[in-house]
Design a protein around this motif. Structure first.
Motif, PDB file in Angstrom:
ATOM      1  N   ASN A  44       0.296   8.583 -10.066  1.00  0.00           N
ATOM      2  CA  ASN A  44       0.184   7.876 -11.347  1.00  0.00           C
ATOM      3  C   ASN A  44      -0.646   6.609 -11.206  1.00  0.00           C
ATOM      4  OD1 ASN A  44       1.727   9.724 -12.697  1.00  0.00           O
ATOM      5  ND2 ASN A  44       3.602   8.535 -12.644  1.00  0.00           N
ATOM      6  N   SER A  45      -0.434   5.893 -10.090  1.00  0.00           N
ATOM      7  CA  SER A  45      -1.184   4.645  -9.896  1.00  0.00           C
ATOM      8  C   SER A  45      -2.680   4.949  -9.798  1.00  0.00           C
ATOM      9  CB  SER A  45      -0.743   3.943  -8.609  1.00  0.00           C
ATOM     10  OG  SER A  45       0.589   3.533  -8.738  1.00  0.00           O
ATOM     11  N   ASP A  73       1.044  -1.171  -7.901  1.00  0.00           N
ATOM     12  CA  ASP A  73      -0.401  -0.968  -8.040  1.00  0.00           C
ATOM     13  C   ASP A  73      -1.049  -2.137  -8.776  1.00  0.00           C
ATOM     14  OD1 ASP A  73      -0.456  -0.504 -10.925  1.00  0.00           O
ATOM     15  OD2 ASP A  73       0.395   1.469 -10.546  1.00  0.00           O
ATOM     16  N   GLY A  75      -1.368  -1.566 -16.021  1.00  0.00           N
ATOM     17  CA  GLY A  75      -0.025  -1.866 -16.529  1.00  0.00           C
ATOM     18  C   GLY A  75       0.350  -0.913 -17.665  1.00  0.00           C
ATOM     19  N   ILE A  76       1.584  -1.049 -18.128  1.00  0.00           N
ATOM     20  CA  ILE A  76       2.064  -0.139 -19.189  1.00  0.00           C
ATOM     21  C   ILE A  76       2.604  -0.974 -20.336  1.00  0.00           C
ATOM     22  CG2 ILE A  76       3.692   1.741 -19.714  1.00  0.00           C
ATOM     23  CD1 ILE A  76       3.718   2.201 -16.593  1.00  0.00           C
ATOM     24  N   VAL A 103       8.225   6.243 -20.654  1.00  0.00           N
ATOM     25  CA  VAL A 103       7.429   6.723 -19.510  1.00  0.00           C
ATOM     26  C   VAL A 103       8.343   7.010 -18.323  1.00  0.00           C
ATOM     27  CG1 VAL A 103       5.864   5.881 -17.697  1.00  0.00           C
ATOM     28  CG2 VAL A 103       5.178   5.727 -20.081  1.00  0.00           C
ATOM     29  N   TYR A 129       7.256  13.442 -21.092  1.00  0.00           N
ATOM     30  CA  TYR A 129       6.633  12.396 -21.896  1.00  0.00           C
ATOM     31  C   TYR A 129       5.487  11.846 -21.062  1.00  0.00           C
ATOM     32  CZ  TYR A 129       6.131   8.113 -24.638  1.00  0.00           C
ATOM     33  OH  TYR A 129       5.633   7.102 -25.427  1.00  0.00           O
ATOM     34  N   ARG A 165      -1.083  12.949 -20.542  1.00  0.00           N
ATOM     35  CA  ARG A 165      -2.130  13.846 -20.032  1.00  0.00           C
ATOM     36  C   ARG A 165      -1.971  15.301 -20.405  1.00  0.00           C
ATOM     37  NH1 ARG A 165      -1.031  10.187 -15.597  1.00  0.00           N
ATOM     38  NH2 ARG A 165      -2.468   8.467 -16.032  1.00  0.00           N
ATOM     39  N   GLN A 182      -0.122  16.078 -14.950  1.00  0.00           N
ATOM     40  CA  GLN A 182      -0.402  17.075 -15.993  1.00  0.00           C
ATOM     41  C   GLN A 182       0.779  17.212 -16.958  1.00  0.00           C
ATOM     42  OE1 GLN A 182      -3.190  20.215 -13.365  1.00  0.00           O
ATOM     43  NE2 GLN A 182      -1.314  20.946 -14.279  1.00  0.00           N
ATOM     44  N   GLN A 183       2.000  17.114 -16.389  1.00  0.00           N
ATOM     45  CA  GLN A 183       3.140  17.623 -17.142  1.00  0.00           C
ATOM     46  C   GLN A 183       3.968  16.564 -17.873  1.00  0.00           C
ATOM     47  OE1 GLN A 183       4.151  21.042 -13.815  1.00  0.00           O
ATOM     48  NE2 GLN A 183       5.002  19.039 -13.542  1.00  0.00           N
ATOM     49  N   ILE A 209       6.305  14.808 -16.301  1.00  0.00           N
ATOM     50  CA  ILE A 209       7.657  14.948 -15.730  1.00  0.00           C
ATOM     51  C   ILE A 209       7.827  14.019 -14.532  1.00  0.00           C
ATOM     52  CG2 ILE A 209       9.228  16.522 -14.530  1.00  0.00           C
ATOM     53  CD1 ILE A 209       8.078  18.840 -15.993  1.00  0.00           C
ATOM     54  N   THR A 232       1.659  -2.449 -12.027  1.00  0.00           N
ATOM     55  CA  THR A 232       3.015  -1.929 -12.223  1.00  0.00           C
ATOM     56  C   THR A 232       3.732  -1.832 -10.884  1.00  0.00           C
ATOM     57  OG1 THR A 232       2.212  -0.654 -14.105  1.00  0.00           O
ATOM     58  CG2 THR A 232       4.314   0.054 -13.156  1.00  0.00           C
ATOM     59  N   LYS A 291       4.537  21.527  -8.187  1.00  0.00           N
ATOM     60  CA  LYS A 291       3.107  21.421  -7.889  1.00  0.00           C
ATOM     61  C   LYS A 291       2.809  21.464  -6.379  1.00  0.00           C
ATOM     62  CE  LYS A 291       2.050  17.723 -10.572  1.00  0.00           C
ATOM     63  NZ  LYS A 291       1.228  16.859 -11.403  1.00  0.00           N
TER      64      LYS A 291
HETATM   65  N1  LIG Z   1       1.588   3.130 -12.623  1.00  0.00           N
HETATM   66  C1  LIG Z   1       1.274   3.500 -13.867  1.00  0.00           C
HETATM   67  N2  LIG Z   1       0.350   2.792 -14.567  1.00  0.00           N
HETATM   68  C2  LIG Z   1      -0.009   3.156 -15.823  1.00  0.00           C
HETATM   69  N3  LIG Z   1       0.520   4.230 -16.485  1.00  0.00           N
HETATM   70  C3  LIG Z   1       1.450   4.966 -15.863  1.00  0.00           C
HETATM   71  C4  LIG Z   1       1.874   4.649 -14.516  1.00  0.00           C
HETATM   72  N4  LIG Z   1       2.818   5.547 -14.165  1.00  0.00           N
HETATM   73  C5  LIG Z   1       2.955   6.397 -15.212  1.00  0.00           C
HETATM   74  N5  LIG Z   1       2.137   6.062 -16.239  1.00  0.00           N
HETATM   75  C6  LIG Z   1       2.037   6.746 -17.547  1.00  0.00           C
HETATM   76  O1  LIG Z   1       3.219   7.476 -17.694  1.00  0.00           O
HETATM   77  C7  LIG Z   1       2.976   8.849 -18.020  1.00  0.00           C
HETATM   78  C8  LIG Z   1       4.074   9.736 -17.473  1.00  0.00           C
HETATM   79  O2  LIG Z   1       4.023   9.832 -16.061  1.00  0.00           O
HETATM   80  P1  LIG Z   1       4.657  11.090 -15.348  1.00  0.00           P
HETATM   81  O3  LIG Z   1       4.553  10.896 -13.874  1.00  0.00           O
HETATM   82  O4  LIG Z   1       6.035  11.299 -15.871  1.00  0.00           O
HETATM   83  O5  LIG Z   1       3.784  12.310 -15.850  1.00  0.00           O
HETATM   84  P2  LIG Z   1       2.259  12.710 -15.563  1.00  0.00           P
HETATM   85  O6  LIG Z   1       1.743  11.925 -14.422  1.00  0.00           O
HETATM   86  O7  LIG Z   1       1.505  12.590 -16.869  1.00  0.00           O
HETATM   87  O8  LIG Z   1       2.402  14.274 -15.209  1.00  0.00           O
HETATM   88  P3  LIG Z   1       3.105  15.030 -13.958  1.00  0.00           P
HETATM   89  O9  LIG Z   1       4.488  15.328 -14.368  1.00  0.00           O
HETATM   90  O10 LIG Z   1       2.267  16.260 -13.810  1.00  0.00           O
HETATM   91  O11 LIG Z   1       3.031  14.082 -12.782  1.00  0.00           O
HETATM   92  C9  LIG Z   1       1.598   9.125 -17.462  1.00  0.00           C
HETATM   93  O12 LIG Z   1       0.985  10.189 -18.185  1.00  0.00           O
HETATM   94  C10 LIG Z   1       0.905   7.768 -17.655  1.00  0.00           C
HETATM   95  O13 LIG Z   1       0.351   7.685 -18.960  1.00  0.00           O
END
Ligand SMILES: Nc1ncnc2c1ncn2[C@@H]1O[C@H](COP(=O)(O)OP(=O)(O)OP(=O)(O)O)[C@@H](O)[C@H]1O
Length: 541
Positions: free
Chosen positions: A55-56, A87, A91-92, A100, A106, A109, A119-120, A122, A181, A444
């Motif tokens: 995610n980072s 990271d 930020g969020i 998130v 939720y 992507r 992708q998911q 999750i 974050t 995955k």
């Molecule tokens: N460190 C971060 N900085 C910014 N946004 C983040 C960060 N971590 C998560 N997010 C946001 O949170 C959302 C959800 O993250 P999550 O890991 O649950 O799913 P994903 O990465 O979209 O998919 P997957 O389940 O395939 O990993 C991401 O799509 C992203 O928009």
């Protein structure tokens, strides 16, 4: 007219009906966490760190920031460990942060056709769920979206019945000074060393993300930093429309049902990648459908949709666009490997973009041989999907299956009878970049055996293997020549003396002439023999 049955009742059916109730996705994964990669204790640790690091990296790249990621693992007691992943990303936003991290499925992507690690929607909430399940403690998240604004901190859990975040506490964090974050979790996990370890995952992540700096502090306080091999961010993949090649029936019907354009030809032209006006007309003609037919109405006629699908395969549509993908590139792949290994030979290959189920993908491969690569002679397969190392389920992965389809003896490698893989000091690295990697499960770990994909992996590996084959055959020739030279040198003096006795020419002259002849005949190999022990022979692409 007979009444439609439905209101009849039986005691058993009524009892069963009473027990029916919907299950929240969080409750489902709470019970089936192995599906998300939470099985053994060492693996649980890797999964959590991997989700956060992925995610980072995604977030930094989306915001055009060179990633600087810090990971720390600490032992809390015999059972629990605490982890921190921080990271320097964008930020969020405060309003979405609780969901998130506190709501499964939720994310930002899932609906985008563009290469990303996530992708998911999750991953990170599953890590939060696992943490609360095994330690009873909430996750602590701190985020700052602008250096001039204060950071805010949330402690939260997931309410598994509703799959919604439950905020335990929130406050401004004045000590968090930089943008980005930080995630803090406590969980049951085990820190191990070796091939399937956090350190190995980070090492491989650094190889395929040379633009990232990754710092890791292990439970003993030992710090490892993987420095950047490149200061250039990979080109940001752009979002695209689906490509008609390989699109699935259900997806096509869904797209047609929500079409905003009254004409089929306009729909094809505007909703698919690489379908121009002329191609759209040709597709309609091939499917024997009026180009001005209404796609919404047409979606009800399953035969017509099937004809349309068939026409997609028949009519030549240009290859999918490449800019939705972010390949590592052959140069950087090589650089990453050479930075971490001593090798005798290295070759790379990269395939053109193809599409599967409407999703563009491409394959890059690298073969390294000799040096410090697998000195015990067992092949090492290193797999990546969208720049993420795949650490588990090697045997179930399309990448492995493609490598197993190759007869390695044809490439001058040893392969024992009945063995699926070759042996030797060899590493085969494959990267699959796709807008939607077809994984075998939510964890995955392995890529599914999709025919177009497995074929492309095989072609990419074969391409690099041809270079290796040439190198090995040259090496064999050089080895034989060296043996001959040694043998010749061992007897030159005696032969020269014998010739002096026979011809009367001084032995020293004969010996000089013999050595000269030897040098001329084996010039190439004598030069090679003078090279350092392990020269890197770049096979090129
Ligand atoms: N460190 C971060 N900085 C910014 N946004 C983040 C960060 N971590 C998560 N997010 C946001 O949170 C959302 C959800 O993250 P999550 O890991 O649950 O799913 P994903 O990465 O979209 O998919 P997957 O389940 O395939 O990993 C991401 O799509 C992203 O928009």
């Amino acid at each position: 007219m007979t009444a439609v049955p439905g209101n009849e009742k039986s005691p058993i059916a009524m009892e069963l009906a009473r027990k029916q109730k919907s299950i929240s996705v969080a409750e489902f994964f709470e019970k089936n966490r192995h599906m998300l990669g939470f099985d053994s204790l060492p693996r649980c640790l890797i999964t959590c760190i991997k989700e956060a690091v992925d995610n980072s990296l995604d977030a930094c790249e989306e915001a055009s920031i060179l990633p600087d990621i810090y990971i720390r693992v600490r032992k809390v007691d015999d059972r629990l460990v605490s982890i921190i992943i921080e990271d320097n990303g964008p930020g969020i936003q405060k309003d979405v942060l609780p969901r998130v991290f506190g709501k499964l499925l939720y994310g930002s992507r899932f609906h985008a056709i563009r290469q990303s690690r996530g992708q998911q929607g999750i991953g990170i909430s599953a890590a939060v769920l696992y943490g609360q399940l095994t330690s009873g403690k909430p996750a602590r998240i701190t985020s700052k979206i602008d250096p001039r604004l204060p950071a805010y901190m949330y402690e939260l859990k997931i309410d598994t019945e509703t799959n919604e975040p439950r905020i335990i506490s929130e406050r401004v964090d004045e000590f968090f000074t930089s943008r980005g974050t930080r995630i803090e979790l406590e969980m049951e996990a085990a820190y191990v060393r070796g091939k399937q370890s956090v350190l190995e995952y980070l090492r491989n992540t650094a190889i395929v993300n040379p633009h990232a700096r990754i710092t890791f502090v292990d439970p003993l306080g030992e710090k490892t930093t993987f420095e950047r091999a490149s200061d250039v961010l990979p080109k940001q993949p752009v979002e695209i429309k689906p490509h008609p090649r390989g699109i699935e029936l259900g997806t096509l019907i869904k797209m047609m049902q929500s079409a905003e354009h009254g004409k089929l030809s306009t729909f094809l032209n505007s909703e698919f990648a690489k379908v121009g006006g002329y191609t759209a007309e040709n597709i309609c003609k091939e499917a024997s459908i009026d180009p001005s037919a209404d796609p919404v109405e047409l979606a009800k006629d399953i035969d017509a949709v099937k004809r349309l699908m068939a026409a997609f395969q028949k009519i030549k549509v240009m290859a999918p666009p490449k800019d939705c993908l972010s390949p590592i590139t052959e140069d950087l792949l090589k650089k990453g490997v050479v930075q971490n290994h001593r090798v005798d030979f290295i070759a790379t290959s990269s395939r053109p973009v193809n599409a599967s189920r409407g999703n563009p993908f491409l394959v890059e491969a690298l073969i390294a041989y000799g040096g410090d690569i697998q000195p015990e002679g067992r092949i090492d397969i290193v797999r990546f999907a969208n720049r993420v190392p795949l650490m588990y389920q090697q045997g179930a992965c399309a990448i492995t299956h493609a490598i197993e389809r190759i007869n390695w003896k044809h490439y001058n490698l040893e392969q024992s009878k009945g063995a699926k893989l070759p042996s030797g000091p060899i590493m085969i690295m494959v990267h699959v970049a796709s807008t939607n990697v077809p994984f075998t499960s939510e964890s995955k770990d392995a890529i599914a055996d999709v025919p177009e994909l497995i074929d492309e992996v095989e072609l990419a590996v074969r391409q690099a293997a041809r270079e290796l084959s040439r190198f090995l055959s040259e090496q064999k020739k050089a080895g034989e020549a060296r043996k001959k030279i040694k043998l010749f040198e061992a007897y030159t003096k005696e032969v020269a003396q014998a010739l002096e006795d026979l011809t009367g020419k001084p032995a020293s002259v004969v010996e000089a002439k013999l050595t000269d002849a030897l040098n001329k005949k084996y010039a190439k190999f004598i030069e090679d023999a003078a090279l350092p022990e392990t020269p890197v022979k770049d096979g090129g692409a």
